[in-house]
Design a protein around this motif. Structure first.
Motif, mmCIF file in Angstrom:
data_model
loop_
_atom_site.group_PDB
_atom_site.id
_atom_site.type_symbol
_atom_site.label_atom_id
_atom_site.label_comp_id
_atom_site.label_asym_id
_atom_site.label_seq_id
_atom_site.Cartn_x
_atom_site.Cartn_y
_atom_site.Cartn_z
ATOM 1 N N UNK A 185 0.847 -1.203 0.000
ATOM 2 C CA UNK A 185 0.000 0.000 0.000
ATOM 3 C C UNK A 185 0.880 1.250 0.000
ATOM 4 N N UNK A 186 1.969 1.201 0.753
ATOM 5 C CA UNK A 186 2.896 2.341 0.811
ATOM 6 C C UNK A 186 3.473 2.637 -0.578
ATOM 7 N N UNK A 187 3.825 1.557 -1.303
ATOM 8 C CA UNK A 187 4.414 1.739 -2.631
ATOM 9 C C UNK A 187 3.375 2.246 -3.628
ATOM 10 N N UNK A 188 2.139 1.725 -3.489
ATOM 11 C CA UNK A 188 1.081 2.123 -4.431
ATOM 12 C C UNK A 188 0.619 3.556 -4.159
ATOM 13 N N UNK A 189 0.576 3.928 -2.870
ATOM 14 C CA UNK A 189 0.061 5.258 -2.525
ATOM 15 C C UNK A 189 0.992 5.995 -1.554
ATOM 16 N N UNK A 190 2.188 6.373 -2.060
ATOM 17 C CA UNK A 190 3.111 7.094 -1.170
ATOM 18 C C UNK A 190 2.572 8.461 -0.763
ATOM 19 N N UNK A 191 1.548 8.936 -1.474
ATOM 20 C CA UNK A 191 0.968 10.255 -1.176
ATOM 21 C C UNK A 191 0.010 10.215 0.014
ATOM 22 N N UNK A 192 -0.400 9.024 0.429
ATOM 23 C CA UNK A 192 -1.368 8.901 1.535
ATOM 24 C C UNK A 192 -0.581 8.652 2.836
ATOM 25 N N UNK A 193 -0.762 9.518 3.853
ATOM 26 C CA UNK A 193 -0.044 9.257 5.106
ATOM 27 C C UNK A 193 -0.446 7.895 5.664
#
Ligand code: PEP
Ligand code: MN
Length: 348
Positions: A175-183
């Motif tokens: 999830x971090x890799x897919x959405x680095x923009x989301x805290x």
């Protein structure tokens, strides 16, 4: 609207009484000093069993309102239905979170997102929605939920709370890799289920470059009506967590990343796999010992050449399946021989 980082959300699992909500909040405020935090308490509790405490409902929002007014703390509660959203936002909650059980149901998340969108359209003053990972380790479902919620225009924050009191690093990394923009926050309380494990897990925030934490804190954990083993006292927050929380405030403000977080993510993934590997080998040995007892009782020798050959053939078929995953036949046979030897030793 951007949110200052690190984001800390501290407070009891559930709002139980006016006294408990207000006392925990004021003790926490003292324990945190200058460190800003959002105060949490669940009014509605989507518990696994209907025979346990289900939350006090709307009354809990009134106590949170009082915390906000008297202590000036932003407040957060859990929502599981569109009605909860309306009631919580009417009561002035600054943040809402969606729990792991609701997060496993896309229809529930969509209904909550729609209610938030309707509210935001008229009022436009809601600060953020937190989405926990689902109870099952499904990165796609978690990402889908983020996508449903971000359509509301309200800031979305992911919370990694693990599954079955274990972290799910591989899912969180995906999830971090897919959405680095989301805290992404860490929830060490639900992740471990044990208060003593919380400080060690908090170290992962800096190692992995996470954006903060949600931690359960209760003025008297022993008497808590839910999750009593995992809640810290405000005093423990002051002594044990305060230095970690303060350090993270400095780190995230001052030091640009050297990129080591990615290596640390990969390492927690490896550690998670190693643990699973050992648990699987231990479970295999346990079954092997039961087989040993059966063989003894029936006068059968531990080594059965026919069975041995059968397993080697199966292993070769498995090797065909996993060839692209860089496991050579020799390597697989070598590992299996070691396991089998130990297994025979246990059956002697
Ligand atoms: C909670 O935060 O109290 C809670 C119920 O969390 P989860 O949904 O992660 O179990
Ligand atoms: Mn809880």
């Amino acid at each position: 609207m951007s949110i200052n980082k690190p984001i800390y959300i501290l407070g009891p699992c559930a709002a139980e009484s006016r006294e408990q909500v207000l006392l925990t909040a004021s003790q926490l405020k003292d324990a945190c000093g200058e460190i800003p935090f959002i105060y949490r308490a669940g009014a509605w509790k989507p518990r696994t069993s209907p025979h346990t405490f289900q939350g006090v409902g709307e009354e809990g929002l009134v106590w949170l309102q009082e915390v906000k007014q008297r202590l000036g703390l932003p407040v957060a509660t859990e929502v599981a239905t569109p009605e909860h959203v309306t009631k919580a936002l009417e009561a002035g909650m600054d943040y809402l979170w969606i729990g792991a059980r609701s997060s496993a149901n896309p229809l529930a998340v969509q209904a909550i997102a729609d209610a938030i969108g309707d509210w935001e359209l008229v009022n436009g003053n809601f600060k953020g929605i937190l989405i926990k990972n689902p109870v099952n380790a499904d990165a796609g479902l978690w990402i889908g939920n983020i996508e449903r919620l971000e359509k509301t225009g309200v800031p979305v924050i992911a919370v990694h709370r693990g599954c079955n009191h274990q972290p799910c690093w591989a899912m969180a990394h995906q999830v971090r890799l897919a959405r680095p923009d989301i805290p992404m926050l860490l929830d060490p309380s639900h992740m471990s289920g044990e208060a003593v494990k919380v400080p060690e897990l908090m170290k992962k925030i800096e190692e992995l470059g996470l954006d903060g934490a949600m931690v359960e804190v209760h003025c008297d954990p022993k008497s808590a009506l839910s999750d009593n083993a995992q809640q810290l006292t405000p005093n423990q927050v002051g002594h044990t967590l305060n230095p970690i929380l303060s350090r993270l405030c400095l780190v995230s403000l001052n030091s640009p990343s050297d990129g080591s977080e990615e290596l640390n993510w990969l390492r927690v993934e490896i550690d998670e796999l190693d643990e699973r590997l050992w648990d699987t080998i231990a479970a295999r040995m346990e079954v092997s010992e039961r087989i040993g007892k059966w063989k003894k009782a029936h006068g059968v020798a531990p080594l059965q050449p026919e069975r041995y050959q059968q397993i080697v053939e199966k292993l070769k078929i498995k090797n065909e399946e996993v060839k692209n995953k860089s496991l050579s036949t020799d390597f697989m046979l070598h590992i299996w021989e070691l396991i089998h030897k130990e297994s025979l030793r246990k059956q002697e």
